[in-house]
Write an enzyme that holds these catalytic residues in place. Structure first.
Site, short mmCIF file in Angstrom:
data_model
loop_
_atom_site.label_atom_id
_atom_site.label_comp_id
_atom_site.label_asym_id
_atom_site.label_seq_id
_atom_site.Cartn_x
_atom_site.Cartn_y
_atom_site.Cartn_z
N HIS A 196 0.82 -1.21 0.00
CA HIS A 196 0.00 0.00 0.00
C HIS A 196 0.86 1.26 0.00
O HIS A 196 0.46 2.28 -0.56
CB HIS A 196 -0.98 -0.02 1.18
CG HIS A 196 -2.05 -1.05 1.02
ND1 HIS A 196 -2.55 -1.77 2.08
CD2 HIS A 196 -2.70 -1.50 -0.07
CE1 HIS A 196 -3.48 -2.60 1.65
NE2 HIS A 196 -3.58 -2.45 0.34
N HIS A 242 -2.24 -5.34 -6.76
CA HIS A 242 -2.41 -6.61 -6.06
C HIS A 242 -3.87 -7.06 -6.11
O HIS A 242 -4.76 -6.29 -6.43
CB HIS A 242 -1.92 -6.51 -4.61
CG HIS A 242 -2.59 -5.42 -3.81
ND1 HIS A 242 -2.17 -4.12 -3.84
CD2 HIS A 242 -3.65 -5.46 -2.97
CE1 HIS A 242 -2.93 -3.38 -3.04
NE2 HIS A 242 -3.84 -4.18 -2.52
N CYS A 290 -14.27 -5.76 2.11
CA CYS A 290 -13.26 -5.56 1.08
C CYS A 290 -11.93 -5.99 1.68
O CYS A 290 -11.59 -5.57 2.77
CB CYS A 290 -13.22 -4.12 0.59
SG CYS A 290 -13.54 -2.87 1.84
N HIS A 339 -8.26 -8.90 0.77
CA HIS A 339 -7.32 -9.51 -0.18
C HIS A 339 -7.31 -11.02 -0.03
O HIS A 339 -7.24 -11.52 1.10
CB HIS A 339 -5.91 -8.98 0.08
CG HIS A 339 -5.84 -7.50 0.18
ND1 HIS A 339 -5.90 -6.84 1.39
CD2 HIS A 339 -5.74 -6.55 -0.77
CE1 HIS A 339 -5.82 -5.54 1.17
NE2 HIS A 339 -5.73 -5.33 -0.13
N GLU A 363 -15.08 -10.79 9.53
CA GLU A 363 -15.45 -9.42 9.86
C GLU A 363 -16.87 -9.30 10.40
O GLU A 363 -17.12 -8.56 11.34
CB GLU A 363 -15.29 -8.51 8.64
CG GLU A 363 -13.85 -8.31 8.21
CD GLU A 363 -13.70 -7.32 7.08
OE1 GLU A 363 -14.56 -6.43 6.92
OE2 GLU A 363 -12.70 -7.44 6.34
N TYR A 407 -8.31 -0.51 -10.26
CA TYR A 407 -8.40 0.90 -9.86
C TYR A 407 -7.21 1.24 -8.98
O TYR A 407 -6.54 0.37 -8.43
CB TYR A 407 -9.72 1.19 -9.13
CG TYR A 407 -9.75 0.66 -7.72
CD1 TYR A 407 -9.36 1.45 -6.64
CD2 TYR A 407 -10.16 -0.64 -7.46
CE1 TYR A 407 -9.37 0.96 -5.36
CE2 TYR A 407 -10.18 -1.14 -6.16
CZ TYR A 407 -9.79 -0.33 -5.13
OH TYR A 407 -9.79 -0.83 -3.85
N GLU A 411 -4.33 2.26 -2.57
CA GLU A 411 -4.98 1.01 -2.94
C GLU A 411 -4.87 0.93 -4.45
O GLU A 411 -5.39 1.79 -5.16
CB GLU A 411 -6.46 0.99 -2.52
CG GLU A 411 -6.69 0.84 -1.04
CD GLU A 411 -6.40 -0.55 -0.51
OE1 GLU A 411 -5.89 -1.41 -1.27
OE2 GLU A 411 -6.66 -0.78 0.67
N GLU A 427 -5.59 -1.99 -6.99
CA GLU A 427 -6.11 -3.33 -6.90
C GLU A 427 -6.75 -3.84 -8.18
O GLU A 427 -7.42 -3.08 -8.90
CB GLU A 427 -7.13 -3.41 -5.76
CG GLU A 427 -6.51 -3.08 -4.42
CD GLU A 427 -7.43 -3.23 -3.25
OE1 GLU A 427 -6.93 -3.52 -2.15
OE2 GLU A 427 -8.66 -3.05 -3.41
N TRP A 473 -11.95 3.92 -1.90
CA TRP A 473 -12.19 2.79 -2.81
C TRP A 473 -13.67 2.49 -2.94
O TRP A 473 -14.12 2.09 -4.00
CB TRP A 473 -11.40 1.55 -2.39
CG TRP A 473 -11.79 0.96 -1.09
CD1 TRP A 473 -12.79 0.06 -0.86
CD2 TRP A 473 -11.21 1.24 0.18
NE1 TRP A 473 -12.85 -0.25 0.48
CE2 TRP A 473 -11.89 0.46 1.13
CE3 TRP A 473 -10.15 2.06 0.60
CZ2 TRP A 473 -11.56 0.48 2.49
CZ3 TRP A 473 -9.83 2.07 1.94
CH2 TRP A 473 -10.54 1.30 2.87
#
Length: 169
Positions: A24, A30, A65, A67, A85, A100, A110, A112, A157
């Site tokens: 980041h 990524h 959101c 990874h 979460e 983006y 970000e 990604e 994002w």
């Protein structure tokens, strides 16, 4: 525990792994996923990020959101993070993917290749307070108004992914 992200090129070919925060800082592309959940009334679920998050704390964003881990599919990562979460099992399906890049403040980016999933969920939540401060459902009309009136309350994002979502549907 150090977390790593999977670095990729625009064709989603793996280039290697990097510690998440370093990726980041460097703004390197990524793998990521985003989940949009809706209730039966068509309202979108938002989560408010916990205050101790290292970037974008206390801001509203989509349901989940995050990874995928090395060797983990986008779908399985999304299912894992819904459980970690929000404490839920939800049926989701992939809708689209796109790339983006967003400045999230504090010298962090970000960047990604984001796979976007959607689903419907109407049950209770068992939120992980280390990740999530609170959740709420909001109508798309009210969300658009709140974004117009108070864009600073939302993650960078989320604003980008929401526009991509609207473009696809």
């Amino acid at each position: 525990m150090e977390e790593f992200v999977v670095l990729v090129n625009p064709k989603d070919e793996v280039l290697g792994l990097m510690e998440k925060q370093q990726a980041h800082v460097n703004g390197l592309l990524h793998r990521a996923f985003s989940v949009f959940l809706f209730n039966d009334q068509g309202e979108m679920l938002l989560q408010k990020r916990a205050e101790q998050k290292y970037h974008s704390p206390g801001q509203w964003t989509n349901a989940v959101c995050s990874h995928p881990r090395d060797g983990e599919s986008y779908y399985n990562g999304a299912i894992r993070r819904l459980k970690e979460e929000l404490g839920i099992d939800a049926k989701i399906e992939e809708k689209f993917n796109f790339i983006y890049k967003a400045d999230v403040g504090g010298g962090l980016w970000e960047h990604e290749l984001d796979y976007v999933f959607t689903g419907v969920y109407n049950e209770e939540f068992q939120i992980n307070v280390e990740e999530v401060e609170s959740v709420r459902y909001i109508s798309m009309q009210d969300l658009d108004q709140e974004l117009a009136d108070h864009p600073e309350r939302f993650t960078q994002w989320f604003k980008i992914i929401l526009e991509a979502y609207k473009h696809h549907f």
